[in-house]
Design a protein around this motif. Structure first.
Motif: not given
Length: 287
Positions: A14-23
């Motif tokens: 979940p945290e990885f996908e949050q960061e991925a979405k942001r970038i």
């Protein structure tokens, strides 16, 4: 690296996908690349304007950037000490999928005669989720190539100068970066309505807050919005953070047509002064 994205916290999907979405959202913007230097722990997203000027719009750990490359969401065609990555079609598809998973965000109602439109990506207030208006609103969410700031920055004033100078655009991008970082802490997310029109003063302690984490980013956003006050904080939050268009913001606030850009420029000028007066040099380098 393996095909399983490690991300922050090593495998926290979940945290990885949050960061991925942001970038990935940032990389969808025209002229944006992710630059990774071999001797740096972090990577930066920079956007090149029509005049060749560059604006840094996001910072991410090199670990996350490498994981996105492993997934095929970004790719580079060069070699050297600094690698420049661009988003792939798979990355564009991924960010759309991630945005589809976001809960609809509804705007607070300020007692206006007509219901305000929903934020970009949410159904307009009072519209069923499957209505034509809601479908059109969701499509607007996927206009990821430009933000309201970049659109306005291309316009010229009566003297022929850019309506928004590069330093004002950078201030708006700084606020958006902190805002998006703050959303990564679930207990802190979606807690910004207090700054809309009410202008509640959260205090100015710790104005030089440093750090890359969600809590530090949230503190910087709160301090900036409190400093802007009623009206200016509204337009900054709607246009810079929620990415709502100026026309929608004007209607929501009950302002006359074409007045929003003036208010936004004043807000960015005040935001620039806030950052210059209150952020330590270390904090200014983070966003």
């Amino acid at each position: 690296m393996s095909d399983t994205p490690q991300g922050t916290a090593h495998g926290d999907q979940p945290e990885f996908e949050q960061e991925a979405k942001r970038i990935l959202r940032r990389l969808c913007e025209s002229g944006s690349v992710l630059a990774i230097a071999a001797d740096m722990d972090t990577a930066v997203v920079v956007r090149e304007g029509p005049d060749g000027a560059t604006t840094r719009t996001a910072v991410v750990s090199q670990e996350i950037a490498q994981a996105m490359a492993v997934q095929g969401w970004i790719e580079t065609s060069g070699t050297g000490r600094i690698l420049r990555y661009r988003i792939t079609q798979a990355g564009r598809d991924k960010v759309r999928d991630l945005l589809d998973q976001e809960p609809a965000r509804q705007a607070p109602v300020f007692g206006m005669a007509e219901a305000p439109a929903g934020f970009d990506g949410a159904a307009p207030v009072g519209e069923p989720a499957n209505s034509p208006a809601a479908t059109s609103s969701r499509r607007n969410r996927y206009s990821l190539s430009e933000s309201p700031l970049t659109v306005l920055a291309r316009r010229r004033d009566k003297s022929g100068d850019p309506f928004l100078s590069d330093d004002l655009v950078r201030c708006g991008e700084r606020l958006r970066e902190d805002f998006e970082l703050a959303q990564m802490e679930p207990s802190m997310s979606q807690n910004w309505d207090k700054f809309l029109t009410a202008g509640i003063d959260e205090g100015r302690s710790g104005a030089g807050t440093t750090g890359y984490g969600p809590a530090a980013a949230r503190a910087r956003v709160m301090q900036a919005l409190s400093d802007l006050g009623p009206g200016l904080s509204d337009v900054a939050l709607y246009c810079c953070c929620y990415l709502e268009g100026l026309e929608s913001t004007e209607k929501r606030m009950g302002w006359s047509a074409r007045s929003g850009k003036i208010v936004l420029r004043i807000a960015l000028q005040r935001l620039k002064r806030h950052y210059e007066e209150n952020l330590t040099p270390e904090a200014q380098l983070i966003g």
